[in-house]
Design a protein around this motif. Sequence first.
Motif, PDB file in Angstrom:
ATOM      1  N   TRP A  50      20.647 -31.734  56.615  1.00  0.00           N
ATOM      2  CA  TRP A  50      19.518 -30.900  56.242  1.00  0.00           C
ATOM      3  C   TRP A  50      19.607 -29.617  57.048  1.00  0.00           C
ATOM      4  N   VAL A  51      19.801 -28.535  56.349  1.00  0.00           N
ATOM      5  CA  VAL A  51      19.852 -27.229  56.995  1.00  0.00           C
ATOM      6  C   VAL A  51      18.586 -26.483  56.609  1.00  0.00           C
ATOM      7  N   GLY A  52      17.848 -26.063  57.618  1.00  0.00           N
ATOM      8  CA  GLY A  52      16.610 -25.339  57.357  1.00  0.00           C
ATOM      9  C   GLY A  52      16.815 -23.843  57.533  1.00  0.00           C
ATOM     10  N   LEU A  53      16.296 -23.107  56.579  1.00  0.00           N
ATOM     11  CA  LEU A  53      16.324 -21.651  56.694  1.00  0.00           C
ATOM     12  C   LEU A  53      14.889 -21.208  56.958  1.00  0.00           C
TER      13      LEU A  53
ATOM     14  N   ARG B 205      15.949 -13.712  59.795  1.00  0.00           N
ATOM     15  CA  ARG B 205      16.278 -15.002  59.199  1.00  0.00           C
ATOM     16  C   ARG B 205      16.971 -15.888  60.204  1.00  0.00           C
ATOM     17  N   GLY B 206      16.466 -17.090  60.289  1.00  0.00           N
ATOM     18  CA  GLY B 206      17.055 -18.040  61.227  1.00  0.00           C
ATOM     19  C   GLY B 206      17.439 -19.324  60.526  1.00  0.00           C
ATOM     20  N   LEU B 207      18.436 -19.965  61.056  1.00  0.00           N
ATOM     21  CA  LEU B 207      18.986 -21.161  60.420  1.00  0.00           C
ATOM     22  C   LEU B 207      19.161 -22.232  61.469  1.00  0.00           C
ATOM     23  N   PHE B 208      18.856 -23.458  61.103  1.00  0.00           N
ATOM     24  CA  PHE B 208      19.121 -24.532  62.056  1.00  0.00           C
ATOM     25  C   PHE B 208      19.437 -25.824  61.325  1.00  0.00           C
TER      26      PHE B 208
ATOM     27  N   GLN C 102      20.687 -25.293  68.022  1.00  0.00           N
ATOM     28  CA  GLN C 102      20.177 -23.939  68.136  1.00  0.00           C
ATOM     29  C   GLN C 102      19.650 -23.417  66.814  1.00  0.00           C
ATOM     30  N   ILE C 103      18.688 -22.516  66.948  1.00  0.00           N
ATOM     31  CA  ILE C 103      18.299 -21.733  65.784  1.00  0.00           C
ATOM     32  C   ILE C 103      19.178 -20.495  65.810  1.00  0.00           C
ATOM     33  N   ARG C 104      19.889 -20.312  64.733  1.00  0.00           N
ATOM     34  CA  ARG C 104      20.838 -19.206  64.713  1.00  0.00           C
ATOM     35  C   ARG C 104      20.362 -18.149  63.744  1.00  0.00           C
TER      36      ARG C 104
ATOM     37  N   THR D 176      26.602 -14.053  57.621  1.00  0.00           N
ATOM     38  CA  THR D 176      27.228 -14.055  58.937  1.00  0.00           C
ATOM     39  C   THR D 176      26.236 -14.592  59.948  1.00  0.00           C
ATOM     40  N   LEU D 177      26.659 -15.555  60.717  1.00  0.00           N
ATOM     41  CA  LEU D 177      25.804 -16.060  61.787  1.00  0.00           C
ATOM     42  C   LEU D 177      26.039 -15.215  63.023  1.00  0.00           C
ATOM     43  N   ILE D 178      24.951 -14.864  63.675  1.00  0.00           N
ATOM     44  CA  ILE D 178      25.035 -13.995  64.837  1.00  0.00           C
ATOM     45  C   ILE D 178      24.969 -14.867  66.079  1.00  0.00           C
ATOM     46  N   GLU D 179      25.720 -14.476  67.096  1.00  0.00           N
ATOM     47  CA  GLU D 179      25.729 -15.249  68.340  1.00  0.00           C
ATOM     48  C   GLU D 179      24.300 -15.447  68.830  1.00  0.00           C
ATOM     49  N   PRO D 180      23.988 -16.615  69.236  1.00  0.00           N
ATOM     50  CA  PRO D 180      22.597 -16.872  69.595  1.00  0.00           C
ATOM     51  C   PRO D 180      22.202 -16.117  70.859  1.00  0.00           C
ATOM     52  N   TYR D 181      20.978 -15.677  70.930  1.00  0.00           N
ATOM     53  CA  TYR D 181      20.482 -15.000  72.102  1.00  0.00           C
ATOM     54  C   TYR D 181      19.232 -15.679  72.577  1.00  0.00           C
ATOM     55  N   ILE D 182      19.309 -16.257  73.732  1.00  0.00           N
ATOM     56  CA  ILE D 182      18.169 -17.024  74.195  1.00  0.00           C
ATOM     57  C   ILE D 182      17.514 -16.291  75.346  1.00  0.00           C
ATOM     58  N   GLY D 183      16.325 -15.839  75.114  1.00  0.00           N
ATOM     59  CA  GLY D 183      15.571 -15.145  76.140  1.00  0.00           C
ATOM     60  C   GLY D 183      14.657 -16.107  76.868  1.00  0.00           C
ATOM     61  N   PRO D 184      13.789 -15.588  77.730  1.00  0.00           N
ATOM     62  CA  PRO D 184      12.900 -16.467  78.479  1.00  0.00           C
ATOM     63  C   PRO D 184      11.958 -17.244  77.570  1.00  0.00           C
ATOM     64  N   HIS D 185      11.684 -16.717  76.373  1.00  0.00           N
ATOM     65  CA  HIS D 185      10.730 -17.395  75.496  1.00  0.00           C
ATOM     66  C   HIS D 185      11.414 -17.924  74.249  1.00  0.00           C
ATOM     67  N   GLY D 186      12.652 -18.294  74.346  1.00  0.00           N
ATOM     68  CA  GLY D 186      13.338 -18.859  73.196  1.00  0.00           C
ATOM     69  C   GLY D 186      14.343 -17.885  72.627  1.00  0.00           C
ATOM     70  N   VAL D 187      14.718 -18.194  71.391  1.00  0.00           N
ATOM     71  CA  VAL D 187      15.755 -17.391  70.753  1.00  0.00           C
ATOM     72  C   VAL D 187      15.176 -16.045  70.362  1.00  0.00           C
TER      73      VAL D 187
END
Lengths: 563, 112
Positions: free
Chosen positions: A426-429, A440-443, A455-457, A467-478
Motif C-alpha cells: 500500500w503506497v499512500g500519496l 506531494r509526499g509519498l510513503f 520515510q515520507i518522501r 522523481t523522488l527527492i532526497e528526504p529532508y528531515i528537520g526538527p519538526h519532521g520532513v
Amino acid sequence: MTPNTTTADPLRKAASGIAGLDEITFGGLPAGRPTLIAGAAGCGKTLFALTFLVKGATAYDEPGVFMSFEERADDLIDNVSSLGYDLPGLIADKKLVIDYVRVERSEIEQSGEYDLEGLFVRLGHAIDKIGAKRVVLDTLEALFSGLGDGPVLRSELRRLFQWLKDRGVTAVITAERGPEGQLTRHGLEEYVSDCVIALDNRVDEQITTRRLRVMKYRGSAHGTNEYPFLIDKGGISVLPVTSAGLSHSISDEVVSSGVAGIDAMLGVGGFYRGSSVLLSGPSGTGKTTFGSHFVNAACLAGNRAIYFSFEESPEQIVRNMRSVGLNLDSHVTAGLLRFESSRPSLFGLEMHLVLMIRQIDQFDPAVVVIDPISAFRGSESEIHATLLRLVDYLKVKGITVVFNNLVNGDQDDRNEQSLSSLMDVWVGLHDLEANGERNRGLFVLKARGMSHSNQIREYRLGSDGVTLIEPYIGPHGVLTGSARIVQEAQEEAATLERRDEVNRRKREFTEKKSAAERQIAETREALQREEAELLALETVDERKEQILTASRSAAATRRGATA
Amino acid sequence: MTSPTTPDPMGEDGAEISDDGIFHFRLYVAGQTPKSLAAIRNLTLLCDAHLPGRHKIEVLDLAENPELAAQDQIIAIPTLVRSLPPPLKRMIGTLSDPDKFLIGLDYSRPTS
C-alpha cells in the motif's frame, strides 16, 4: 412408452457452450433431459436458450430445434445477428430448425376435447428432419394464455416432458418468473425437475446486473451462488469467479514499480510478482502517472500490460503521459499495452469484473492497472467482494496489479481500511500542506514480506516523470517544498561557518606550533653555545695547572742543589 | 341439435358470406384416434344439419403429413380451420358442442 435410456448414466452432460455456465454445472446441462430456465422479462432467457442451440450446432455437432412461442423466426434471426449468430446459415446447413408457434387466443375457439398432438407432431417432425439432439421451447407459457390453464394442458405438458426424455433430446424450456415467491408463473418447475436455472435482472442504484443461479441439478454437484452474467458482442458469459482461495503459488520474482525511488524504498527493489498494490491518494497526486510508469516499465521489459481506465479515455492518458516523458503510444502500437476504458456507471460492479477478466483472459498480461477503483459504485461489501475475487484471480495468474484509489485527503476513508487487507503493498500519496504551499509526499504504508522505508518522501511530477527527492528531515519532521529549500540553505550556511572556524583554529594552531618550535630551537642553540664555552674553559684550566706544576718542581730542584 | 334460429352475435358485422356461399373447412387430425374420429363425425353432422349443400370438408392427417403442422400452425388436435368465408377461423376440439361450433365459426343465418 419406451424406457428412458438416458437415465442409465446420470452424469452425462451436454455442454451449453456458454462461457462460465459449464464450469458452474461441472460440464453442462443434463444430457437427454429437460432443463428449465426461469426468469422475468428481459433476463435473456431466449438468448440463453438460443446460445445453447447455436453452440450445440457449431461446437458440439448437435443440431437443434428452436420452437418459439413468442418471437417470429425473422425477429429471432435479426435479434441475434448482432451477436454474430448466423441462424440462416445454420438453417441452410440443416443444423437448426426454427419453428414459430403462433398461439392466439382470439383465433382459437374450443369445442369439445382436444390434445396437443399437433405440437408433438410438429416437434417430432422438426427433430427428425435434422437429427436434432437439442430442443428449446421458448416459452411454453404462451400455451396457457392461448389455451387456458386447464387440466388438458397440464396433462399434455407432463406428457410432453416425458416425450422429450424418451426422445433423448437435451431440452431447454424457458418460463416467465411468477409473482412473489413463485419460480414460474404456471408452476412449470413441477414438470421439469432435473435442472432448474433462474435468471435475474436486478437494478441497484440505477445499474442493472444480470445474475444466474443454478437452483437445482438432480444428480450433479453445481455451484450454488448467484453469478452475474453478461450479454454483449461476444454472446453470453457467466462469471463463475468465486473466491479462488489462498492456494495460489507464490513468486519471489520482483516487478519494478516503474519509479526508481519507490523501488528503492521497498526492500526487494520492487513488488513481488502477483502481488496487489494499492496506490491511494487525493486528486492531483499523480495516481495515473504512477500507474503509467508501472505499465511503461512492464512494456519496456517486453511484457504485456492492460490499463483499465474508468475516468479517462485512452487517448487522453496517452497524451497526458507524453507530458511526463512516457511514450505509451509506442507500447500500444507494439501490441504490448492495451487500454480498456469504460464509464463505471455503464455496468454494475460485477459486470465490470466480468469484462476485466474476459480482457485479461484474452490478452494474458503480466501487469494490470485499475484506475481508479473508487469510481465503482456499490455497497462497501459488494466492492470488497468483487475486488477480492479479482485479486484472487490475478494472484492465481501471477499478474501484478496496481489499484488506484481516489481518497478524500482530509479523512481516512473507511473503504480504504477494508481494502487494505486485500493488498500486499500500500503506497499512500498525500498532499503536504505547509507554509502556504502544497507539496506531494509519498510513503509506503505496508509491504508484505519485505522491509521498507518508513520515510515520507517528497516527489515531483516533471517532464521526466515522477522523481523522488532526497528526504529532508528537520526538527519538526520532513520538510518539503520551499521550507526544505530554506532549511537546506540555512544548513549550508551553518556548515560553511563551521568550516571557517575550523580552518581558523587550524591556522592558529599551526602558528602556535611553529612559534614553539622556533623557541625550542633557539634554547637548544643557547645551550649548545654554553656547553661549548664550558668545554673551552675546562681545557684552558687544565693547561694552566700543568704549567703551574711544572714551574713549581723546577723551583724546588733549584733550591735543593745550593744548600 | 341447435335450431337454425340460434342468435348469431357476430351476424351483424362479422362474417361475410363468400361469393358462392360455400363454407370451406379443413379438419386436422393425427391418425385414427377416437378424438379424430369423433371430430370428423361431428363436423359432418353439423354441416349436414346447418349448411346443407353449402360446405366443403377436407380432412388432413398429420400422421401422414407431419410438415403440415408447422406450415398451418397446428398445435392442438383436432383443429378445425374455416378458410372460407373470410376471416379465417380456428376451432379446436371434437366439436361436441354444437352451440360453440355455430357461434365460434360465425355461422351465419341460413339463406332461406
